[in-house]
Design a protein around this motif. Sequence first.
Motif, PDB file in Angstrom:
ATOM      1  N   ASP B  24       0.857  -1.179   0.000  1.00  0.00           N
ATOM      2  CA  ASP B  24       0.000   0.000   0.000  1.00  0.00           C
ATOM      3  C   ASP B  24       0.897   1.232   0.000  1.00  0.00           C
ATOM      4  N   LEU B  25       1.616   1.422  -1.104  1.00  0.00           N
ATOM      5  CA  LEU B  25       2.707   2.393  -1.122  1.00  0.00           C
ATOM      6  C   LEU B  25       2.225   3.835  -1.067  1.00  0.00           C
ATOM      7  N   ASP B  26       2.749   4.582  -0.123  1.00  0.00           N
ATOM      8  CA  ASP B  26       2.552   6.023  -0.085  1.00  0.00           C
ATOM      9  C   ASP B  26       3.800   6.632  -0.706  1.00  0.00           C
ATOM     10  N   LEU B  27       3.653   7.209  -1.874  1.00  0.00           N
ATOM     11  CA  LEU B  27       4.824   7.719  -2.588  1.00  0.00           C
ATOM     12  C   LEU B  27       5.556   8.817  -1.837  1.00  0.00           C
ATOM     13  N   ASN B  28       4.864   9.458  -0.908  1.00  0.00           N
ATOM     14  CA  ASN B  28       5.540  10.462  -0.087  1.00  0.00           C
ATOM     15  C   ASN B  28       6.614   9.836   0.792  1.00  0.00           C
ATOM     16  N   MET B  29       6.528   8.523   0.960  1.00  0.00           N
ATOM     17  CA  MET B  29       7.516   7.831   1.791  1.00  0.00           C
ATOM     18  C   MET B  29       8.746   7.408   0.981  1.00  0.00           C
ATOM     19  N   MET B  30       8.761   7.742  -0.300  1.00  0.00           N
ATOM     20  CA  MET B  30       9.912   7.361  -1.117  1.00  0.00           C
ATOM     21  C   MET B  30      10.904   8.510  -1.131  1.00  0.00           C
ATOM     22  N   ILE B  31      12.159   8.223  -0.871  1.00  0.00           N
ATOM     23  CA  ILE B  31      13.150   9.290  -1.001  1.00  0.00           C
ATOM     24  C   ILE B  31      14.265   8.866  -1.937  1.00  0.00           C
ATOM     25  N   THR B  32      14.860   9.875  -2.562  1.00  0.00           N
ATOM     26  CA  THR B  32      15.981   9.639  -3.476  1.00  0.00           C
ATOM     27  C   THR B  32      17.252  10.050  -2.764  1.00  0.00           C
ATOM     28  N   LEU B  33      18.247   9.204  -2.849  1.00  0.00           N
ATOM     29  CA  LEU B  33      19.505   9.499  -2.152  1.00  0.00           C
ATOM     30  C   LEU B  33      20.630   9.727  -3.141  1.00  0.00           C
ATOM     31  N   ASN B  34      21.543  10.607  -2.774  1.00  0.00           N
ATOM     32  CA  ASN B  34      22.771  10.719  -3.561  1.00  0.00           C
ATOM     33  C   ASN B  34      23.769   9.701  -3.016  1.00  0.00           C
ATOM     34  N   GLU B  35      24.990   9.734  -3.541  1.00  0.00           N
ATOM     35  CA  GLU B  35      25.949   8.696  -3.166  1.00  0.00           C
ATOM     36  C   GLU B  35      26.266   8.691  -1.676  1.00  0.00           C
ATOM     37  N   THR B  36      26.430   9.899  -1.139  1.00  0.00           N
ATOM     38  CA  THR B  36      26.742  10.001   0.294  1.00  0.00           C
ATOM     39  C   THR B  36      25.592   9.471   1.126  1.00  0.00           C
ATOM     40  N   GLY B  37      24.383   9.871   0.724  1.00  0.00           N
ATOM     41  CA  GLY B  37      23.188   9.424   1.435  1.00  0.00           C
ATOM     42  C   GLY B  37      23.071   7.911   1.417  1.00  0.00           C
ATOM     43  N   ALA B  38      23.332   7.329   0.248  1.00  0.00           N
ATOM     44  CA  ALA B  38      23.239   5.868   0.121  1.00  0.00           C
ATOM     45  C   ALA B  38      24.274   5.189   1.009  1.00  0.00           C
ATOM     46  N   PHE B  39      25.464   5.773   1.079  1.00  0.00           N
ATOM     47  CA  PHE B  39      26.529   5.229   1.927  1.00  0.00           C
ATOM     48  C   PHE B  39      26.109   5.260   3.401  1.00  0.00           C
ATOM     49  N   LEU B  40      25.558   6.410   3.820  1.00  0.00           N
ATOM     50  CA  LEU B  40      25.144   6.552   5.221  1.00  0.00           C
ATOM     51  C   LEU B  40      23.974   5.624   5.522  1.00  0.00           C
ATOM     52  N   TRP B  41      23.089   5.476   4.563  1.00  0.00           N
ATOM     53  CA  TRP B  41      21.945   4.561   4.719  1.00  0.00           C
ATOM     54  C   TRP B  41      22.429   3.154   5.022  1.00  0.00           C
ATOM     55  N   GLU B  42      23.384   2.695   4.208  1.00  0.00           N
ATOM     56  CA  GLU B  42      23.934   1.347   4.419  1.00  0.00           C
ATOM     57  C   GLU B  42      24.514   1.203   5.821  1.00  0.00           C
ATOM     58  N   MET B  43      25.217   2.253   6.265  1.00  0.00           N
ATOM     59  CA  MET B  43      25.803   2.234   7.609  1.00  0.00           C
ATOM     60  C   MET B  43      24.709   2.141   8.670  1.00  0.00           C
ATOM     61  N   VAL B  54      30.114  10.107  11.056  1.00  0.00           N
ATOM     62  CA  VAL B  54      31.084  11.116  10.605  1.00  0.00           C
ATOM     63  C   VAL B  54      32.431  10.447  10.339  1.00  0.00           C
ATOM     64  N   ASP B  55      32.865   9.603  11.251  1.00  0.00           N
ATOM     65  CA  ASP B  55      34.141   8.883  11.090  1.00  0.00           C
ATOM     66  C   ASP B  55      34.139   8.043   9.819  1.00  0.00           C
ATOM     67  N   ALA B  56      33.046   7.356   9.586  1.00  0.00           N
ATOM     68  CA  ALA B  56      32.943   6.486   8.407  1.00  0.00           C
ATOM     69  C   ALA B  56      33.055   7.310   7.127  1.00  0.00           C
ATOM     70  N   LEU B  57      32.382   8.457   7.096  1.00  0.00           N
ATOM     71  CA  LEU B  57      32.446   9.350   5.929  1.00  0.00           C
ATOM     72  C   LEU B  57      33.874   9.823   5.690  1.00  0.00           C
ATOM     73  N   LEU B  58      34.522  10.204   6.792  1.00  0.00           N
ATOM     74  CA  LEU B  58      35.889  10.703   6.684  1.00  0.00           C
ATOM     75  C   LEU B  58      36.823   9.636   6.123  1.00  0.00           C
ATOM     76  N   LYS B  59      36.591   8.394   6.510  1.00  0.00           N
ATOM     77  CA  LYS B  59      37.438   7.297   6.009  1.00  0.00           C
ATOM     78  C   LYS B  59      37.166   7.033   4.539  1.00  0.00           C
ATOM     79  N   GLU B  60      35.898   7.134   4.153  1.00  0.00           N
ATOM     80  CA  GLU B  60      35.496   6.703   2.805  1.00  0.00           C
ATOM     81  C   GLU B  60      35.704   7.784   1.751  1.00  0.00           C
ATOM     82  N   TYR B  61      35.493   9.052   2.154  1.00  0.00           N
ATOM     83  CA  TYR B  61      35.529  10.146   1.178  1.00  0.00           C
ATOM     84  C   TYR B  61      36.579  11.179   1.542  1.00  0.00           C
ATOM     85  N   ASP B  62      37.015  11.875   0.529  1.00  0.00           N
ATOM     86  CA  ASP B  62      38.042  12.896   0.714  1.00  0.00           C
ATOM     87  C   ASP B  62      37.372  14.215   1.095  1.00  0.00           C
TER      88      ASP B  62
END
Lengths: 240, 87
Positions: B24-43, B54-62
């Motif tokens: 029973d999908l409410d499309l308002n519950m769908m969000i689009t993530l950029n690369e950083t967002g997707a990385f944080l989501w996985e974490m 923050v530490d994870a981001l610092l390790k992964e990205y410049d």
Amino acid sequence: MVEFSLCIAGRVAKVFANFETTRKYCAEYLSDEQPEMRICIDLDDIALERKRSAKAGEDISDAYLETLVLQRKLSQALMECDTLLFHGSVIALDGEGFLFTAKSGTGKSTHTRIWREVFHDRTVMINDDKPFIRIDKNGVWVYGSPWNGKHRLGTNTFVKLKAICLLERGEENKINPLSAKDFLPILLSQTLRPDNRSGFPKYLELIDRLSAEIEFYHLKCNMEREAAVVAYEGMTGKGR
Amino acid sequence: MKIKDGFILRDVAGKKIALPMDDDLDLNMMITLNETGAFLWEMLKEDRTEDALVDALLKEYDVDEPTARKSVGRFLDLLKENGLIDG
């Protein structure tokens, strides 16, 4: 129990239903072939469907609800066969399928009717309400189904799907292409989604593959014959 | 903090989208993530603190620390606004 087999979207399902009217409803899709799957419908399923039905009321029979249960259960099973149930009116012209989708009442059926009036024998009505779309390595195929709208318009056949078009009413007839990204909310809302979490990876994979294979359009149209011409030319780049 | 149960993140139509696994999908519950967002989501599939993110981001990205902290803060706000996070 009423037992029969159906061949839908290229797959054969053995159905165990409660009402003879369900078999009759699916008459054009009955099959003698060896079934690959079983669909069992019990009275609890029908009660649940009654709750789900937006138009729930005393005057909807269990027999009718059973046809909706069958649609739901079959669609869920077919997702494993790379097939989606899509809400729209789909017509074939010169052997290619064009699917029009919109909120109910917008005029999808009216528009595909105009295509038939303008293009005559070049058209075949595939399905007026709930076609199935199957994605394979050769492309995207759209199939007829027993759920073909209140006028029961459709054919037990399949064609390659060329485009999906979002339809809106407008004063002037105008069509423009849409990106897959922009069309995504429509793909998600106009397809039947999995009824349990484990189905979602496959479902989203199918949506992703569909979005890569098909062209998408947005059509604003009135009910003039010109609407069909504008739509056709916009989706094929051809003159009439 | 972690992502609420019942959400899925996938690449669809060239975007990374996250939505509830609900028929029973409410499309308002769908969000689009950029690369950083997707990385944080996985974490955030595991319980994490803001500092750990923050530490994870610092390790992964410049990136520098203030930038990383800002990104994490904004992302967590987005998740909270959409009711996607527990804790």
